[in-house]
Scaffold this active site. Structure first.
Site, PDB file in Angstrom:
ATOM      1  CD  GLU A  11      -2.827   0.807   2.508  1.00  0.00           C
ATOM      2  OE1 GLU A  11      -3.778   0.026   2.451  1.00  0.00           O
ATOM      3  OE2 GLU A  11      -2.506   1.427   3.529  1.00  0.00           O
TER       4      GLU A  11
ATOM      5  CG  HIS B  10       1.858   1.035  11.435  1.00  0.00           C
ATOM      6  ND1 HIS B  10       1.377   2.039  10.641  1.00  0.00           N
ATOM      7  CD2 HIS B  10       3.112   0.791  11.008  1.00  0.00           C
ATOM      8  CE1 HIS B  10       2.290   2.380   9.767  1.00  0.00           C
ATOM      9  NE2 HIS B  10       3.368   1.641   9.965  1.00  0.00           N
TER      10      HIS B  10
ATOM     11  NE  ARG C 110     -11.514  -4.917  15.332  1.00  0.00           N
ATOM     12  CZ  ARG C 110     -10.787  -3.851  15.604  1.00  0.00           C
ATOM     13  NH1 ARG C 110     -11.118  -3.066  16.596  1.00  0.00           N
ATOM     14  NH2 ARG C 110      -9.724  -3.551  14.889  1.00  0.00           N
TER      15      ARG C 110
END
Lengths: 165, 502
Positions: free
Chosen positions: B201, B236, B293
């Site tokens: 990405e 991250h 979620r």
């Protein structure tokens, strides 16, 4: 007893007179010092100001965590300081460095081999703990010696993993 | 309709869900591993069932055993929390097949958003830009990834296909270093998710990570609860979240909110979910992924909206309509969450394990602490290092920061190292106070030692404290060896000893 405390290169001469009195660089101070409920937490009231710190001994230094800042203090009495200065600090950087596991975990990989030369900052071993892979790096240049563990092995905290000479 | 809920999780989130159930008058069932016998969620629940040994794959990832416990206990529904089985479509399906309610989205929505190619295609069709990358083309070999990396350009990210939470993720700056990083990422992905597939990405430089909370019921009502700013991350992993984002104005919030609602509708989404966006400095936003979620940081939104997201989740799962329409959602004040992790900020955030010997939790106005630990509890190396979430609310962002400083100062946790000093330093950072930070801030421009502190440094006091502790230890050691320290004189003591042994 007279001590010399060194923090960030600055020296403080501290004389412990009795339970309630100390002399800091010659100045007499009244102190109220207690340990909090048997924990490594200490409360100090000095001139009406209240301080609290978490104190931990790390090898030959003391870590003092106070208001979110960590101070590293070396505490010596006069004799110890003379001895150290007489030693001339020549004894640094010799002898092997033993890489110890900073926490219990699983050895995932050992990207080095015995006899291999490594540079400071090079990854010696990858240890998985708490779902994270942690890269354990060499603190100095040297040659890898005696790898005592294998990938897939579970290790205890402080267990010696390998050495760099 | 169910009256008993099994919580398929551990730690603070299991406790959080238990609390919502309690307030709704629902009975609760906990599940636990051998390492968690004394955990708070086990102690708080009405019923508790052992799953197996400490490692997750033998306990909290054993969907079969969890469903078995639900059936045995007579629970009518399972709440998965976050992590573990929360985003596994096969588990959600198995729950439904067992005749139970899954408190979360439909398996098809989990699968659609879990498959990043479908997720991206879906939102792209809705007119939302996505970050360039290879996730849409499926699993590729190292050679193919290296080839495609050239057209995406550097820097880029390697991410685990089955992943989340930063595991199996690596940043690549050049083609030369890529093969080694691919190996490392695949190894970590395999260890964490049992799947070593990765994708690439493009890395958006100067990006902010901002996400939108949505709620959707079975009647087709979908609303958003505004944004959470999650840019403060390390490797991250989010460290601190706040709402509203200092970077988002009303116009951007409305546009992002509308897009998030559209994305949720596109997969027929039901229950609570989060759409994550990367926002560049010109306020262009790119769809990153949807988390199907409850999020770790959901309480930030709860504090500014007054909406209990877990209770809404349960309400939706019980087949009722949302309690709120979009017009009912109002934002008030500012909330900040600090994730308290068992990590040593002075030693490269190395995880710390051990027994918590002493703990004082901050309290007072505007404070919320969600935790699963207590004094005497053992932090094991088996699970995530997060031990608590400390949240504050304030009328304004400035007041929230001041309150967070106060709360962090009150927090005492002894026995393991924590990242509390990191958060204290962050609260003193001018860049943070000014709201000027992006996802790279912590790793590239933040140093514990360099922040100008609000509280003045007192090395003199530290020196006194360390000396007094050292002095005590010296005298204590001396007392143990010196025999003359008995309460009676040595002559008396010897004569007494002789008489006794005659």
């Amino acid at each position: 007893m007279k001590y010399i405390a060194t923090i960030d290169g600055k020296e403080y001469t501290i004389e412990v007179l009795d339970e309630r009195h100390i002399r800091l660089d010659g100045q007499l101070l009244e102190v109220d010092f207690t340990q909090v409920s048997g924990q490594p937490v200490y409360s100090l009231i000095i001139n009406g100001q209240s301080f609290e710190a978490y104190v931990h001994r790390d090898e030959d230094e003391w870590e003092v965590l106070m208001s979110g800042h960590q101070y590293r203090a070396r505490i010596e009495d006069e004799r110890e300081k003379r001895l150290r200065l007489a030693g001339g600090g020549a004894a640094t950087q010799t002898g092997p460095y033993h890489l110890k596991a900073p926490m219990p975990g699983l050895v995932v990989a050992i990207p080095v081999q015995e006899g291999q030369e490594v540079k400071k900052g090079e990854v010696l071993l990858i240890l998985e703990s708490m779902k994270m892979q942690n890269e354990l790096k060499s603190p100095r240049d040297g040659v890898v010696q005696r790898i005592r563990v294998q990938p897939g092995e579970n290790v205890e905290q402080r267990q010696t993993l390998l050495s760099v000479e | 309709m169910f009256n008993k809920v099994l919580i398929a999780n551990r730690g603070e989130i299991a406790v959080r869900i238990l609390r919502a159930c309690r307030e709704l008058g629902l009975e609760t069932v906990a599940v636990y591993s051998e390492a968690d016998r004394n955990a708070l969620h086990v102690r708080y629940a009405d019923e508790a069932y052992l799953l197996g040994p400490a490692p997750s794959r033998e306990s909290y990832l054993r969907g079969d055993k969890i469903i078995e416990a639900a059936l045995k206990s007579g629970a009518g529904a399972i709440h998965p929390g976050y992590g573990f089985l929360a985003e596994r479509a096969d588990f959600a399906q198995a729950v439904l097949d067992a005749g139970l309610v899954f408190i979360g989205p439909k398996p098809s929505a989990i699968a659609a958003m879990g498959d990043k190619a479908i997720a991206r295609a879906t939102v792209r069709a809705a007119g939302v830009p996505v970050v360039p990358g290879t996730e849409d083309v499926g699993n590729l070999s190292d050679e193919e990834l290296l080839e495609r990396a050239k057209s995406i350009g550097f820097p880029l990210l390697i991410k685990a296909t089955a992943g989340g939470g930063g595991k199996g993720m690596r940043e690549v700056r050049s083609l030369e270093e890529m093969p080694a990083l691919l190996t490392a990422a695949r190894r970590e992905a395999k260890a964490s998710f049992g799947d070593d597939n990765v994708y690439l990405e493009k890395l958006i430089v100067g990006a902010r990570h901002i996400e939108i909370q949505i709620l959707a019921d079975t009647f087709g009502n979908v609303i958003h609860l505004g944004e959470r700013e999650c840019s403060l991350q390390r490797r991250h992993q989010k460290l601190l979240e706040e709402s509203p984002s200092p970077f988002v104005d009303d116009d951007l919030r409305q546009r992002m909110g509308a897009v998030a609602v559209q994305a949720a509708r596109a997969v027929d989404y039901v229950n609570a979910g989060t759409i994550e966006f990367l926002v560049d400095k010109d306020k262009n936003f790119y769809f990153l992924e949807m988390n199907t979620r409850l999020q770790v940081e959901h309480p930030v939104t709860e504090l500014v909206t007054g909406i209990d997201i877990v209770k809404e989740q349960i309400r939706i799962a019980r087949g009722r309509q949302l309690s709120y329409s979009q017009e009912d959602v109002r934002f008030k004040g500012h909330a900040i969450e600090c994730r308290i992790n068992a990590e040593d900020p002075f030693n490269n955030f190395m995880p710390s394990t051990g027994r918590i010997t002493h703990m004082n939790i901050p309290s007072g106005p505007g404070i919320r602490v969600d935790t699963g630990v207590y004094a005497g509890f053992e932090i094991t190396p088996y699970y995530d290092p997060m031990i608590a979430k400390l949240l504050v609310w304030g009328e304004t962002r400035a007041q929230a920061i001041l309150r967070m400083r106060r709360a962090l100062e009150e927090y005492r946790l002894i026995g393991v190292r924590t990242n509390i000093p990191f958060h204290q330093t962050m609260m003193d950072s001018h860049r943070f106070m000014g709201g000027q930070y992006d996802t790279r801030f912590v790793e590239e421009r933040f140093r514990m030692e360099e922040v100008e502190r609000t509280a003045p440094l007192r090395p003199d006091v530290a020196a006194i404290i360390a000396t007094l502790v050292a002095d005590r230890e010296t005298r204590l050691a001396a007392q143990i060896i010196r025999p003359a320290k008995r309460d009676t004189s040595n002559w008396k003591w010897v004569s007494r000893w002789e008489r006794l042994h005659r």
